[in-house]
Motif scaffolding. Structure first.
Motif, PDB file in Angstrom:
ATOM      1  N   THR A  20     -19.990  13.854 -24.917  1.00  0.00           N
ATOM      2  CA  THR A  20     -20.360  12.497 -24.519  1.00  0.00           C
ATOM      3  C   THR A  20     -20.062  11.569 -25.683  1.00  0.00           C
ATOM      4  O   THR A  20     -20.767  11.585 -26.697  1.00  0.00           O
ATOM      5  CB  THR A  20     -21.846  12.404 -24.138  1.00  0.00           C
ATOM      6  OG1 THR A  20     -22.130  13.335 -23.093  1.00  0.00           O
ATOM      7  CG2 THR A  20     -22.200  11.000 -23.669  1.00  0.00           C
ATOM      8  N   ARG A  21     -19.010  10.781 -25.562  1.00  0.00           N
ATOM      9  CA  ARG A  21     -18.626   9.859 -26.640  1.00  0.00           C
ATOM     10  C   ARG A  21     -19.395   8.552 -26.532  1.00  0.00           C
ATOM     11  O   ARG A  21     -19.866   8.169 -25.458  1.00  0.00           O
ATOM     12  CB  ARG A  21     -17.127   9.585 -26.591  1.00  0.00           C
ATOM     13  CG  ARG A  21     -16.255  10.798 -26.935  1.00  0.00           C
ATOM     14  CD  ARG A  21     -14.800  10.414 -26.914  1.00  0.00           C
ATOM     15  NE  ARG A  21     -13.912  11.524 -27.232  1.00  0.00           N
ATOM     16  CZ  ARG A  21     -13.477  11.809 -28.459  1.00  0.00           C
ATOM     17  NH1 ARG A  21     -13.851  11.051 -29.478  1.00  0.00           N
ATOM     18  NH2 ARG A  21     -12.667  12.823 -28.661  1.00  0.00           N
TER      19      ARG A  21
ATOM     20  N   ASN B 145     -20.077   4.871 -25.878  1.00  0.00           N
ATOM     21  CA  ASN B 145     -19.417   3.904 -25.006  1.00  0.00           C
ATOM     22  C   ASN B 145     -19.976   2.496 -25.202  1.00  0.00           C
ATOM     23  O   ASN B 145     -19.755   1.620 -24.382  1.00  0.00           O
ATOM     24  CB  ASN B 145     -19.519   4.324 -23.538  1.00  0.00           C
ATOM     25  CG  ASN B 145     -20.948   4.412 -23.049  1.00  0.00           C
ATOM     26  OD1 ASN B 145     -21.888   4.082 -23.782  1.00  0.00           O
ATOM     27  ND2 ASN B 145     -21.125   4.846 -21.818  1.00  0.00           N
TER      28      ASN B 145
ATOM     29  N   GLN C 232     -25.150   4.660 -30.298  1.00  0.00           N
ATOM     30  CA  GLN C 232     -25.399   5.869 -29.525  1.00  0.00           C
ATOM     31  C   GLN C 232     -26.715   6.482 -30.006  1.00  0.00           C
ATOM     32  O   GLN C 232     -27.048   6.415 -31.190  1.00  0.00           O
ATOM     33  CB  GLN C 232     -24.265   6.876 -29.662  1.00  0.00           C
ATOM     34  CG  GLN C 232     -24.381   8.061 -28.694  1.00  0.00           C
ATOM     35  CD  GLN C 232     -23.119   8.915 -28.630  1.00  0.00           C
ATOM     36  OE1 GLN C 232     -22.444   9.114 -29.632  1.00  0.00           O
ATOM     37  NE2 GLN C 232     -22.806   9.427 -27.446  1.00  0.00           N
TER      38      GLN C 232
ATOM     39  N   CYS D  88     -29.495   9.967 -29.517  1.00  0.00           N
ATOM     40  CA  CYS D  88     -29.690  11.335 -29.047  1.00  0.00           C
ATOM     41  C   CYS D  88     -31.107  11.784 -29.398  1.00  0.00           C
ATOM     42  O   CYS D  88     -31.577  11.552 -30.516  1.00  0.00           O
ATOM     43  CB  CYS D  88     -28.673  12.267 -29.699  1.00  0.00           C
ATOM     44  SG  CYS D  88     -28.672  13.952 -29.046  1.00  0.00           S
TER      45      CYS D  88
ATOM     46  N   ILE E 286     -27.896  16.096 -23.015  1.00  0.00           N
ATOM     47  CA  ILE E 286     -27.076  14.999 -22.530  1.00  0.00           C
ATOM     48  C   ILE E 286     -25.731  15.532 -22.046  1.00  0.00           C
ATOM     49  O   ILE E 286     -25.003  16.176 -22.791  1.00  0.00           O
ATOM     50  CB  ILE E 286     -26.868  13.940 -23.625  1.00  0.00           C
ATOM     51  CG1 ILE E 286     -28.205  13.289 -23.978  1.00  0.00           C
ATOM     52  CG2 ILE E 286     -25.853  12.887 -23.188  1.00  0.00           C
ATOM     53  CD1 ILE E 286     -28.112  12.243 -25.067  1.00  0.00           C
TER      54      ILE E 286
ATOM     55  N   ASN F 247     -22.091  14.465 -19.705  1.00  0.00           N
ATOM     56  CA  ASN F 247     -21.303  13.303 -19.298  1.00  0.00           C
ATOM     57  C   ASN F 247     -21.808  12.704 -17.987  1.00  0.00           C
ATOM     58  O   ASN F 247     -21.850  11.494 -17.809  1.00  0.00           O
ATOM     59  CB  ASN F 247     -19.828  13.706 -19.140  1.00  0.00           C
ATOM     60  CG  ASN F 247     -19.109  13.779 -20.470  1.00  0.00           C
ATOM     61  OD1 ASN F 247     -19.242  12.877 -21.287  1.00  0.00           O
ATOM     62  ND2 ASN F 247     -18.376  14.842 -20.703  1.00  0.00           N
ATOM     63  N   GLU F 248     -22.183  13.562 -17.030  1.00  0.00           N
ATOM     64  CA  GLU F 248     -22.611  13.068 -15.722  1.00  0.00           C
ATOM     65  C   GLU F 248     -24.108  12.824 -15.651  1.00  0.00           C
ATOM     66  O   GLU F 248     -24.644  12.455 -14.629  1.00  0.00           O
ATOM     67  CB  GLU F 248     -22.212  14.073 -14.627  1.00  0.00           C
ATOM     68  CG  GLU F 248     -23.042  15.357 -14.582  1.00  0.00           C
ATOM     69  CD  GLU F 248     -22.603  16.389 -15.600  1.00  0.00           C
ATOM     70  OE1 GLU F 248     -23.140  17.505 -15.569  1.00  0.00           O
ATOM     71  OE2 GLU F 248     -21.724  16.071 -16.430  1.00  0.00           O
TER      72      GLU F 248
ATOM     73  N   ARG G  72     -26.465  10.605 -17.224  1.00  0.00           N
ATOM     74  CA  ARG G  72     -26.753   9.432 -18.022  1.00  0.00           C
ATOM     75  C   ARG G  72     -28.243   9.105 -17.999  1.00  0.00           C
ATOM     76  O   ARG G  72     -29.025   9.684 -17.263  1.00  0.00           O
ATOM     77  CB  ARG G  72     -25.953   8.223 -17.512  1.00  0.00           C
ATOM     78  CG  ARG G  72     -24.452   8.459 -17.486  1.00  0.00           C
ATOM     79  CD  ARG G  72     -23.906   8.907 -18.837  1.00  0.00           C
ATOM     80  NE  ARG G  72     -24.224   7.943 -19.888  1.00  0.00           N
ATOM     81  CZ  ARG G  72     -24.170   8.220 -21.183  1.00  0.00           C
ATOM     82  NH1 ARG G  72     -23.844   9.414 -21.598  1.00  0.00           N
ATOM     83  NH2 ARG G  72     -24.447   7.292 -22.068  1.00  0.00           N
TER      84      ARG G  72
END
Length: 270
Positions: free
Chosen positions: A136-137, A139, A143, A145, A150, A152-153, A155
């Protein structure tokens, strides 16, 4: 634990809370040698939880909930040794770390996820999901954490109220809307997201990845913050400090000792 970063003009700042039981927290400095990058490692009781190297690459490991069973689906070679040490020795940027995990298998992702940041402002959270390696970069200009896993899908809008660390995630995300956040602002966020009950915040750091400056507080005492410079420390021989000694001592009187046992690098911790 809570880790966050933001791009602030020409500076990349990263804040981190290490949450665990009362422990002897330490920082280890390992100068460059044999083609390996010089670096600092933070941890406690002999375990390593995060670090920063001379190329401006930062990583921090966090316990990931839920724990999952992962498989080496592509039969990649096991990375061998301690992967977290290897990152700082061999990688200069976030993409180098991602490439490392695309080439090698590490079973630690069943329990954890890593946040990696470099001085160019690249940032990513690396973990596993049911399909394998999940990246997960960043965006946005920041960012965050914490301890929910976490994907990618997966959120933030899908995170349930009971997810571990979701409250801390929301506090940090809200505070980072200030694009001009200072080091003091970062410590305010670390205070807001610190823990004081089951798992206590045993140390907090803010790192400037461009200058190599590291600010440290211990046991939620944000009134006493000391700073070190990575490059100044790497000019010395291999050494380490107990963070509690740094806080209570004058710079000239810091206790310094050689690392005699390389096995201080372990996978324990939260």
């Amino acid at each position: 634990c809570t880790v966050f970063m933001a791009v602030n003009g020409d500076s990349i700042l990263v804040g981190s809370n290490e949450d665990w039981k009362n422990s002897n927290s330490q920082v280890f400095f390992v100068p460059a040698q044999n083609g390996k990058y010089g670096h600092a490692l933070f941890g406690y009781n002999g375990s390593v939880q995060g670090g920063l190297n001379e190329k401006g690459l930062f990583w921090d490991g966090l316990r990931a909930i839920p724990k999952i069973k992962i498989k080496n689906q592509d039969n990649r070679p096991d990375i061998g040794g301690n992967v977290l040490h290897k990152i700082l020795e061999d990688c200069a940027a976030v993409n180098d770390v991602i490439n490392l995990f695309e080439q090698y298998y590490w079973d630690g992702f069943g329990l954890s996820q890593l946040m990696v940041v470099d001085k160019s402002g690249e940032s990513a959270i690396i973990t596993y999901d049911k399909n394998g390696l999940a990246i997960t970069r960043r965006n946005d200009f920041y960012q965050v954490c914490t301890n929910f896993r976490i994907f990618n899908e997966n959120r933030m809008e899908k995170i349930n109220w009971y997810s571990i660390g979701s409250g801390r995630y929301k506090k940090a995300e809200k505070a980072l809307q200030n694009k001009d956040a200072t080091v003091n602002d970062y410590f305010n966020i670390l205070d807001e997201t610190s823990q004081r009950f089951f798992a206590k915040t045993i140390y907090s750091t803010v790192c400037n990845l461009n200058s190599g400056t590291i600010w440290i507080s211990v046991n939620r005492d944000y009134s006493r913050i000391i700073s070190l410079n990575l490059f100044d420390e790497l000019d010395k021989t291999k050494h380490s400090y107990y963070l509690s000694d740094l806080i209570k001592s004058n710079k000239e009187n810091r206790k310094r000792f050689e690392i005699l046992d390389e096995n201080f690098l372990t996978e324990n911790g939260d």
